[in-house]
Write a protein that holds these residues in place. Sequence first.
Motif, PDB file in Angstrom:
ATOM      1  N   VAL A  82       0.759  -1.242   0.378  1.00 57.45           N
ATOM      2  CA  VAL A  82      -0.488   0.076  -0.003  1.00 57.45           C
ATOM      3  C   VAL A  82       0.681   0.801  -0.008  1.00 57.45           C
ATOM      4  O   VAL A  82       0.990   2.253  -1.290  1.00 57.45           O
ATOM      5  N   ASN A  83       1.626   1.568   0.786  1.00 59.25           N
ATOM      6  CA  ASN A  83       2.755   2.322   0.866  1.00 59.25           C
ATOM      7  C   ASN A  83       3.225   2.737  -0.667  1.00 59.25           C
ATOM      8  O   ASN A  83       3.672   3.702  -0.851  1.00 59.25           O
ATOM      9  N   GLU A  84       3.650   1.486  -1.421  1.00 61.26           N
ATOM     10  CA  GLU A  84       4.423   2.328  -2.615  1.00 61.26           C
ATOM     11  C   GLU A  84       3.787   2.563  -3.587  1.00 61.26           C
ATOM     12  O   GLU A  84       4.216   3.973  -4.176  1.00 61.26           O
ATOM     13  N   PHE A  85       2.583   1.906  -3.697  1.00 60.19           N
ATOM     14  CA  PHE A  85       1.382   1.981  -4.567  1.00 60.19           C
ATOM     15  C   PHE A  85       0.534   4.383  -3.948  1.00 60.19           C
ATOM     16  O   PHE A  85       0.756   4.721  -4.737  1.00 60.19           O
ATOM     17  N   ALA A  86       0.895   4.650  -2.643  1.00 60.60           N
ATOM     18  CA  ALA A  86       0.328   5.557  -2.758  1.00 60.60           C
ATOM     19  C   ALA A  86       1.706   6.410  -2.717  1.00 60.60           C
ATOM     20  O   ALA A  86       1.122   7.650  -2.661  1.00 60.60           O
ATOM     21  N   LYS A  87       2.296   6.260  -3.478  1.00 60.82           N
ATOM     22  CA  LYS A  87       3.888   6.907  -3.883  1.00 60.82           C
ATOM     23  C   LYS A  87       3.280   7.576  -4.954  1.00 60.82           C
ATOM     24  O   LYS A  87       4.484   9.264  -5.540  1.00 60.82           O
ATOM     25  N   LEU A  88       2.268   6.916  -6.253  1.00 65.20           N
ATOM     26  CA  LEU A  88       2.296   7.481  -6.999  1.00 65.20           C
ATOM     27  C   LEU A  88       1.807   8.805  -7.166  1.00 65.20           C
ATOM     28  O   LEU A  88       0.935   8.560  -6.216  1.00 65.20           O
ATOM     29  N   PRO A  89       1.446   9.445  -8.235  1.00 68.92           N
ATOM     30  CA  PRO A  89       1.277  10.637  -8.448  1.00 68.92           C
ATOM     31  C   PRO A  89      -0.810   9.971  -7.963  1.00 68.92           C
ATOM     32  O   PRO A  89      -0.829   8.860  -9.299  1.00 68.92           O
ATOM     33  N   GLY A  90      -1.295  10.978  -7.661  1.00 68.27           N
ATOM     34  CA  GLY A  90      -2.575  11.025  -8.224  1.00 68.27           C
ATOM     35  C   GLY A  90      -3.539   9.666  -7.180  1.00 68.27           C
ATOM     36  O   GLY A  90      -4.748   9.051  -7.007  1.00 68.27           O
ATOM     37  N   ILE A  91      -2.841   8.676  -6.560  1.00 65.45           N
ATOM     38  CA  ILE A  91      -2.899   7.339  -5.655  1.00 65.45           C
ATOM     39  C   ILE A  91      -3.253   7.909  -3.956  1.00 65.45           C
ATOM     40  O   ILE A  91      -1.943   8.499  -3.682  1.00 65.45           O
ATOM     41  N   GLY A  92      -4.011   8.282  -3.735  1.00 69.33           N
ATOM     42  CA  GLY A  92      -3.999   8.332  -1.938  1.00 69.33           C
ATOM     43  C   GLY A  92      -4.445   7.059  -1.287  1.00 69.33           C
ATOM     44  O   GLY A  92      -3.796   5.968  -1.977  1.00 69.33           O
ATOM     45  N   ARG A  93      -4.086   6.667  -0.174  1.00 66.02           N
ATOM     46  CA  ARG A  93      -3.986   5.730   0.831  1.00 66.02           C
ATOM     47  C   ARG A  93      -5.142   4.922   0.553  1.00 66.02           C
ATOM     48  O   ARG A  93      -5.321   3.477   0.592  1.00 66.02           O
ATOM     49  N   LYS A  94      -6.503   5.102   0.775  1.00 64.02           N
ATOM     50  CA  LYS A  94      -7.792   4.312   0.000  1.00 64.02           C
ATOM     51  C   LYS A  94      -7.689   3.587  -1.114  1.00 64.02           C
ATOM     52  O   LYS A  94      -8.287   2.690  -1.162  1.00 64.02           O
ATOM     53  N   THR A  95      -6.854   4.600  -2.091  1.00 65.63           N
ATOM     54  CA  THR A  95      -6.845   4.213  -3.085  1.00 65.63           C
ATOM     55  C   THR A  95      -5.699   2.198  -3.736  1.00 65.63           C
ATOM     56  O   THR A  95      -5.727   2.001  -4.570  1.00 65.63           O
ATOM     57  N   ALA A  96      -5.064   2.937  -2.723  1.00 62.23           N
ATOM     58  CA  ALA A  96      -3.485   2.233  -2.799  1.00 62.23           C
ATOM     59  C   ALA A  96      -4.474   0.973  -1.935  1.00 62.23           C
ATOM     60  O   ALA A  96      -4.083  -0.302  -2.171  1.00 62.23           O
ATOM     61  N   LEU A  97      -4.519   0.981  -1.613  1.00 63.19           N
ATOM     62  CA  LEU A  97      -5.337  -0.570  -0.420  1.00 63.19           C
ATOM     63  C   LEU A  97      -6.039  -0.656  -1.077  1.00 63.19           C
ATOM     64  O   LEU A  97      -6.231  -1.743  -1.792  1.00 63.19           O
ATOM     65  N   ARG A  98      -7.218  -0.315  -2.315  1.00 72.97           N
ATOM     66  CA  ARG A  98      -8.411  -0.597  -3.215  1.00 72.97           C
ATOM     67  C   ARG A  98      -7.313  -1.457  -4.351  1.00 72.97           C
ATOM     68  O   ARG A  98      -7.698  -2.925  -4.473  1.00 72.97           O
ATOM     69  N   LEU A  99      -6.152  -0.956  -4.378  1.00 70.75           N
ATOM     70  CA  LEU A  99      -5.574  -1.608  -5.499  1.00 70.75           C
ATOM     71  C   LEU A  99      -4.355  -2.904  -5.432  1.00 70.75           C
ATOM     72  O   LEU A  99      -5.107  -4.335  -5.661  1.00 70.75           O
ATOM     73  N   VAL A 100      -4.375  -2.533  -4.390  1.00 69.32           N
ATOM     74  CA  VAL A 100      -3.996  -3.845  -4.100  1.00 69.32           C
ATOM     75  C   VAL A 100      -4.664  -5.153  -3.421  1.00 69.32           C
ATOM     76  O   VAL A 100      -4.139  -6.305  -3.682  1.00 69.32           O
ATOM     77  N   LEU A 101      -5.637  -4.354  -3.153  1.00 66.46           N
ATOM     78  CA  LEU A 101      -6.634  -5.677  -2.645  1.00 66.46           C
ATOM     79  C   LEU A 101      -6.884  -6.766  -3.858  1.00 66.46           C
ATOM     80  O   LEU A 101      -7.072  -7.379  -4.248  1.00 66.46           O
ATOM     81  N   HIS A 102      -7.570  -5.649  -5.047  1.00 60.22           N
ATOM     82  CA  HIS A 102      -7.739  -6.271  -6.147  1.00 60.22           C
ATOM     83  C   HIS A 102      -6.650  -7.384  -6.867  1.00 60.22           C
ATOM     84  O   HIS A 102      -6.785  -8.398  -7.124  1.00 60.22           O
ATOM     85  N   LEU A 103      -5.326  -6.615  -6.744  1.00 60.76           N
ATOM     86  CA  LEU A 103      -4.238  -6.987  -7.419  1.00 60.76           C
ATOM     87  C   LEU A 103      -3.784  -8.643  -6.352  1.00 60.76           C
ATOM     88  O   LEU A 103      -3.750 -10.019  -6.722  1.00 60.76           O
TER      89      LEU A 103
END
Lengths: 372, 208
Positions: free
Chosen positions: B15-36
């Motif tokens: 989640v921390n890694e995803f949240a480093k991307l532009p336009g991605i907050g922690r909530k979205t990061a969590l959603r993406l990781v759970l999807h993967l």
Amino acid sequence: MHLESLSLLNFKNLEEVDLQFSPDLNCFIGNNGAGKTNLMDAIYYLSFCKSFLNPVDGLNVRHEEEFFVIQGKYQRLGQDESIYCGLKRGQKKHFKRNKKEYQKLAEHIGLLPLIIITPSDIDLIMGGSEERRRFLDGLISQYDQIYLDHLLRYNRALLQRNKLLKQFASERSYNEDSLDVWDEQLVHYGNLIHLKRVEYIDRLQPVFQQYYELISCGNERIGMEHQSQLYETDFALLLRENRHKDRVVQYTTVGIHKDDILFNLGDYPIKKLGSQGQKKTYLVALKLAQFDFIKAMSGMTPILLLDDIFDKLDKSRVEQIVKLVADDHFGQIFITDTNREHLDQIIRQVAADSKIFRVSQGTVREQNHEEK
Amino acid sequence: MMTEKFPSRLLENAVNEFAKLPGIGRKTALRLVLHLLKQDVADVEIFGHSIIQARTEIKHCKICHNISDGDICNICSQPDRLPEIICVVENIRDVMAIENTRQFTGLYHVLGGIISPMDGVGPADLEINSLIERVRSGNVAEVILALSTTMEGDTTNFFLYKKLKDFNVRISTLARGVSVGDELEYADELTLGRSIKNRLDFESSLSQ
């Protein structure tokens, strides 16, 4: 153009207000802190999308409430215009014209021209040069979009140049070419802005003089002197000459952002030597000159807000102002005062329709003329 | 906000890694990781591999500095393009935008940004020297400055102009005017004013 009706919800100390206005003269009477100026502010809001007292929107919501709403119905060029402004704490301000929301608030400004004369105008004389530049820039850019664009670009270039000077200092580096390009932008826009400022001050001056003479019964001469480094030296040369100094202090020391307007009374600066009443007269004349200006440029008669205008003025000057505004040169007028004396004087002179509103502790009601 | 408890340290890292991307907050990061986590392992491996490969193997074209798989990008290597005309742009997205118009047959030069001291970008951070070298080599007839119409874009144009004006090349810039399909009453004043000033002969407007 005039405001037909105004309705407020939780705006400052006004909980719920619904008023129908006269197209000519409207007076708000009440004690200190009753909410007279807040009514003025609400009307100002509808023209300029912001308060003239308080730049932070959230502070205009009534204490312990969550939102405010200002709605106004206007007659403009023979058409109804309904303007809505709503703000919920912590959210974006909503501004609608005939139920359609604006994409940019800047599109609205200028639609409903308005001039306000308030005690805080004194900053124009007593404050720093920034206040006077803002007055002049506001006057010009209200009807000259291109001037506004030039000004924004100039300020942007200035910001970038100053940043570059700081970078040079912190990195102990220097690059002539990098600085050159910002200088060229400053010179290009700066010269265009300078020409406009000169032109507008020349046009404003005679109108201003005329109003001052009217109010003061012609005893005093006034002057408005534009001070700019660009009068003496070519801007490009000026920047070049001061480059070393700019590098040392790490900001741009010369340019049109250092312009000032010197307000004179006779041969002396009014800031230092004018009396309170003279300063007040000066400001009223200046604002009325601005009124004429906007009237000519927009082709509409602006709404005139006179907030506590008679304070500090002697009897003859009050009479002159009353005589002036009673003239049909001015359109719809809103006046606040703490007593009826001045207002009755005006009402007697104005043949046109008038309404009086009594403001007390956040409530407003219309009063009959006979009622005291 | 940062105190949320994750049941797994590995999840939290992702989640921390995803949240480093532009336009991605922690909530979205969590959603993406759970999807993967719900996907086949093979698919996720392809996903991860493509990113690593992109980062390690993508090159910048030696001529125009556009993103490329090889040393020379597929635009610069097309034989039917005119190398005498160079269009200067800020980044690869602008290359794609102009390519989509199919109206330009010359080559590009990607600066990699525009001059803006506020963002810490100076001339030395951009591909300006390589542009001058291309012009100096003598095969260039025209340089088109196609940068954004902001203050910073104008300044960069100025800078390039000063560097290039002594060479025997035509230096042009994009026309600024009313958009196609626009109704005049809705055009903004600045653009409309400029379009009036820089009006075209009707005959030449027909060919466009």
